[in-house]
Design a protein around this motif. Structure first.
Motif, PDB file in Angstrom:
ATOM      1  N   MET A   1       0.836  -1.202   0.000  1.00 29.49           N
ATOM      2  CA  MET A   1       0.000   0.000   0.000  1.00 29.49           C
ATOM      3  C   MET A   1       0.875   1.258   0.000  1.00 29.49           C
ATOM      4  SD  MET A   1      -3.049   0.790   2.538  1.00 29.49           S
ATOM      5  CE  MET A   1      -4.040  -0.645   2.668  1.00 29.49           C
ATOM      6  N   GLU A   2       0.435   2.235  -0.693  1.00 35.52           N
ATOM      7  CA  GLU A   2       1.218   3.468  -0.708  1.00 35.52           C
ATOM      8  C   GLU A   2       0.956   4.294   0.539  1.00 35.52           C
ATOM      9  OE1 GLU A   2       0.159   3.941  -5.285  1.00 35.52           O
ATOM     10  OE2 GLU A   2       0.729   5.798  -4.288  1.00 35.52           O
ATOM     11  N   ASP A   3       1.918   5.103   0.846  1.00 32.16           N
ATOM     12  CA  ASP A   3       1.726   5.967   2.001  1.00 32.16           C
ATOM     13  C   ASP A   3       1.170   7.302   1.525  1.00 32.16           C
ATOM     14  OD1 ASP A   3       3.856   6.918   4.774  1.00 32.16           O
ATOM     15  OD2 ASP A   3       1.737   7.117   4.402  1.00 32.16           O
ATOM     16  N   ASN A   4      -0.123   7.376   1.517  1.00 29.73           N
ATOM     17  CA  ASN A   4      -0.753   8.581   0.981  1.00 29.73           C
ATOM     18  C   ASN A   4      -1.105   9.592   2.046  1.00 29.73           C
ATOM     19  OD1 ASN A   4      -1.058   7.981  -1.874  1.00 29.73           O
ATOM     20  ND2 ASN A   4      -2.215   6.238  -1.100  1.00 29.73           N
TER      21      ASN A   4
ATOM     22  N   ILE B   5       8.662  -4.506   4.820  1.00 31.05           N
ATOM     23  CA  ILE B   5       9.434  -3.336   5.249  1.00 31.05           C
ATOM     24  C   ILE B   5       8.608  -2.065   5.114  1.00 31.05           C
ATOM     25  CG2 ILE B   5      11.474  -1.933   4.705  1.00 31.05           C
ATOM     26  CD1 ILE B   5      12.845  -4.640   3.998  1.00 31.05           C
ATOM     27  N   ASN B   6       7.852  -1.957   4.027  1.00 29.84           N
ATOM     28  CA  ASN B   6       6.978  -0.794   3.853  1.00 29.84           C
ATOM     29  C   ASN B   6       5.966  -0.670   4.976  1.00 29.84           C
ATOM     30  OD1 ASN B   6       8.123   0.211   1.593  1.00 29.84           O
ATOM     31  ND2 ASN B   6       6.711  -0.796   0.176  1.00 29.84           N
ATOM     32  N   ASN B   7       5.385  -1.814   5.328  1.00 34.30           N
ATOM     33  CA  ASN B   7       4.421  -1.843   6.411  1.00 34.30           C
ATOM     34  C   ASN B   7       5.046  -1.428   7.723  1.00 34.30           C
ATOM     35  OD1 ASN B   7       1.745  -2.368   5.977  1.00 34.30           O
ATOM     36  ND2 ASN B   7       2.098  -4.522   5.553  1.00 34.30           N
ATOM     37  N   LEU B   8       6.261  -1.918   7.930  1.00 30.82           N
ATOM     38  CA  LEU B   8       6.979  -1.610   9.164  1.00 30.82           C
ATOM     39  C   LEU B   8       7.188  -0.113   9.274  1.00 30.82           C
ATOM     40  CD1 LEU B   8       8.214  -3.331  11.436  1.00 30.82           C
ATOM     41  CD2 LEU B   8      10.405  -3.043  10.323  1.00 30.82           C
ATOM     42  N   LYS B   9       7.535   0.502   8.152  1.00 37.32           N
ATOM     43  CA  LYS B   9       7.751   1.949   8.140  1.00 37.32           C
ATOM     44  C   LYS B   9       6.457   2.675   8.440  1.00 37.32           C
ATOM     45  CE  LYS B   9      11.463   2.851   4.905  1.00 37.32           C
ATOM     46  NZ  LYS B   9      11.627   2.954   3.465  1.00 37.32           N
TER      47      LYS B   9
END
Lengths: 279, 266
Positions: A1-4, B5-9
Motif C-alpha cells: 500500500m502506498e503511504d498517501n 518493510i513498507n508496512n513496518l515503516k
C-alpha cells in the motif's frame, strides 16, 4: 500500500473536476475513471464447529473422543467486482448474505480462501465508530492512538490535531478519559479522526445515523464533500432508501453470490421485489 | 519482503504508541506512578532476604544482590509473556476492522515491559552500591543475557499470543507454568545447596536459569562464561543463545502461519 497520508489532499485536479455528479460522467463515458477495487473470483470458506471448542481441555477431550467435527460453509463464492474511482456502491443483502465478509476482504483484514482482491489507495473504515479507542486514555491521547492504527504518521496527526478536536465539538472534554464519554461523543471523535485524512476509499456501515441531529447533518455534509472530491464509497445497508440516497451503483448479495449489479435505482427496485417474494 | 518493510515503516508510529500506552496506563491511577517498578522488586528482595538468608544464603555472593538479579530477570520474563499472551485477544475488535500488522501487539507488549525492566535496574545499582559489591569490567557482559532474554521473551510471547487466540484456558495454564519456572530458576536459593545430583538436570534445561547465571556472573565481576558448579564453562552461554534464537524463530513461524486465522476466533 502506498503511504498517501502525508499529503492527503493530493488528488489530481482533473479527477476532482471529473467526478462530481453522476450525470456529467455519462457524457464523458469514453474515458472511464481507473479501477480502484478489483475483486476476482473471491471465495471465503468458514469452518463452523457445531459446538465451539475454545479451550485446551475441551480440545483434548474431543480429540480423544474423536469428535472434532467441522462443517464447511462458503460465506462468499465466485464474487467478481470492479469498482472505479468515484463510484459509490451500495451493498444490499439480507443478514448472513456475506456483506461484512466482503467488506472485511476489501479492507484487508480477512484473507480470502480463493481468488484475489486488489485495492489501490488507502481505505478508511467507518465501522462501529470508536470501537478501537482505549477507554482509559483521554480523547486527545486516543486521537494519536487511533490515528496511528489507521496508519497516519505522527507529524500528520500533530498537524491536524486541532482540526479533529474542532470537528468533534468535544471542547474541553478532549482531556477526559474516553470511558466517561457518551456513545455519541465517542462516535463523533471516531468520525472526526477517520475522516480527517481524505481517504481514497471509504467503507460505511450505516454510520450515517450516529450522534445527535446536528452532528448527523454535519457529518453528512462532510461525507458529501468527500464524495464530490471523488472518493470511492462502499456502503453496506439493509435499506434500499438509504442506498438510493447515497449511491450511484449497487449490488445484491445473496448466500455469498452477487446476484445483481448495476444502477442503484434499478437494483434497489429488484431488491425490494426480492424481499417481497421471500416474505 | 518489500511489503513487510513498507508496512513496518508505515506502522512504526503505531508500535511506539502501543508501547507508550502500556507504560502510561499501567501507572496512571497510582500515586507512586513509575516508582512501583522500583519498589516492587526492592520489597520482594527484602522479604526474601529476611526469610531465606539464614537458611539458603550462605556463600560468597552477596545475598540481596543475588536475589535481586534473579528476581528482576524473572520478573521481566513473567510480565512480558503474560501481557503478550493476552495482547492479540485484547485488540480483537480492531483486528476485525482495520488492517494493522498483527505482530505489533505481542511485540509491543514485550518491549514496553522491557523498558520497565531496564528502568528497574536502578534498584539493582542502588543495592549494589549499598552492599558495596565489587564491580569489574565484566559488568559490561551483562548486555549479553539482557539481549538474549529480550529475544527469548519475544519468541515465547509470539507463540503464546497465537495459541491463546485458539485456546482461552492457556492463560491459567501459563500462570502455573510460570510458577514452576520461577522455582527452578534458583532465584532465592543457591544451587550448591541442592545436594541430590539426580535433580540437577532441571538447572541444565531451564534457559531462564542459564540467563540468570550469566547475569549474576557479570554483576559479581566474573565472566559470563563462568560455571555455576553444575555444568562446564560456557554451557549457559551457548545453551541460552541457541535456545533464544530457536524459540524466536519458532515464535515467528507459528505466528506467521496462524495470523490469518485470528480474525475468525477473536
Amino acid at each position: 500500500m502506498e503511504d498517501n497520508n502525508k499529503n492527503p489532499v493530493n488528488f489530481p485536479d482533473k479527477e476532482v473536476l471529473k467526478a462530481p455528479a453522476p450525470k456529467k460522467k455519462k457524457k464523458k463515458k469514453k474515458k472511464l475513471p481507473p479501477k480502484v477495487i478489483v475483486v476476482e473470483n473471491l471465495g471465503v470458506r468458514f469452518r463452523i464447529q457445531e459446538q465451539k471448542v475454545d479451550s485446551l481441555k475441551e480440545y483434548f477431550v474431543r480429540l480423544v473422543k474423536r469428535k472434532l467435527n467441522y462443517k464447511e460453509f462458503w460465506a462468499l463464492r465466485e464474487v467478481n467486482l470492479k469498482i472505479r474511482k468515484g463510484d459509490r456502491v451500495g451493498i444490499l443483502g439480507l443478514n448472513g448474505a456475506g456483506k461484512s465478509t466482503l467488506l472485511k476482504c476489501i479492507a484487508g483484514v480477512l484473507k480470502p480462501t480463493e481468488g484475489t482482491v486488489t485495492v489501490k489507495g488507502n481505505i478508511v473504515p467507518l465501522l462501529e465508530l470508536g470501537a478501537g479507542f482505549d477507554k482509559d486514555y483521554t480523547g486527545a491521547e486516543n486521537i494519536y492512538f487511533y490515528g496511528s492504527m489507521l496508519g497516519y504518521s505522527k507529524a500528520f496527526i500533530k498537524e491536524r490535531f486541532n482540526e479533529i478536536v474542532e470537528f468533534s465539538e468535544l471542547g474541553s472534554f478532549i482531556n477526559v478519559p474516553v470511558k466517561n464519554y457518551s456513545s455519541g461523543m465517542k462516535a463523533r471523535l471516531g468520525f472526526s479522526i477517520a475522516t480527517v485524512v481524505d481517504p481514497e476509499i471509504l467503507i460505511l456501515d450505516e454510520v450515517l445515523s450516529v450522534g445527535d441531529a446536528k452532528f448527523r447533518k454535519k457529518s453528512s455534509k462532510k461525507l458529501a464533500k468527500m464524495m464530490k472530491k471523488g472518493v470511492t464509497v462502499l456502503f453496506v445497508s439493509h435499506s434500499s432508501e438509504q442506498v438510493i440516497a447515497n449511491c450511484n451503483k449497487a449490488i445484491i448479495l445473496d448466500h455469498g453470490h452477487v446476484i445483481a449489479s448495476g444502477k442503484a435505482e434499478k437494483i434497489c427496485a429488484q431488491y425490494e421485489e426480492m424481499i417481497a417474494d421471500k416474505s | 519482503m518489500k511489503e513487510f518493510i513498507n508496512n513496518l515503516k508505515k506502522f512504526r508510529f503505531l508500535f511506539w504508541e502501543l508501547v507508550k500506552k502500556d507504560i502510561k496506563l499501567k501507572y496512571r491511577s497510582s500515586v507512586l506512578g513509575v516508582f512501583w517498578t522500583l519498589l516492587e522488586p526492592l520489597l520482594t528482595m527484602i522479604v526474601l532476604t529476611l526469610v531465606f538468608s539464614e537458611l539458603l544464603g550462605k556463600g560468597d555472593d552477596n545475598f540481596p544482590v543475588y536475589i535481586l538479579c534473579g528476581r528482576l530477570l524473572y520478573g521481566f520474563f513473567s510480565n512480558g509473556t503474560k501481557v503478550a499472551l493476552k495482547s492479540v485477544r485484547k485488540h480483537g475488535t480492531m483486528i476485525g476492522k482495520v488492517y494493522v500488522p498483527k505482530y505489533m501487539y505481542p511485540l509491543s507488549a514485550v518491549v514496553s515491559n522491557y523498558i520497565m525492566f531496564v528502568i528497574s535496574l536502578i534498584v539493582l545499582v542502588g543495592v549494589m552500591i549499598f552492599e558495596k559489591v565489587k564491580v569489574t569490567a565484566c559488568i559490561f557482559q551483562a548486555f549479553v543475557p539482557m539481549l538474549l532474554i529480550l529475544v527469548m521473551t519475544m519468541g515465547v510471547g509470539l507463540m503464546l499470543s497465537t495459541f491463546n487466540v485458539f485456546f482461552r484456558d492457556l492463560e491459567y495454564l501459563w500462570t502455573v507454568a510460570l510458577m514452576l519456572i520461577m522455582y527452578t530458576c534458583a532465584i532465592f536459593y543457591k544451587v550448591d545447596k541442592i545436594k541430590s545430583a539426580s535433580n540437577l538436570w532441571i538447572f541444565k534445561v531451564n534457559p531462564l536459569y542459564s540467563l540468570i547465571v550469566m547475569f549474576r556472573n557479570a554483576v559479581f565481576g566474573r565472566s559470563i562464561m563462568a560455571s555455576d558448579g553444575i555444568v562446564c564453562d560456557g554451557y549457559h552461554f551457548w545453551y541460552s543463545l541457541i535456545f533464544s534464537i530457536v524459540v524466536f524463530l519458532l515464535g515467528v513461524l507459528v505466528f506467521w502461519r496462524k495470523q490469518d486465522k485470528f480474525i475468525l476466533y477473536v
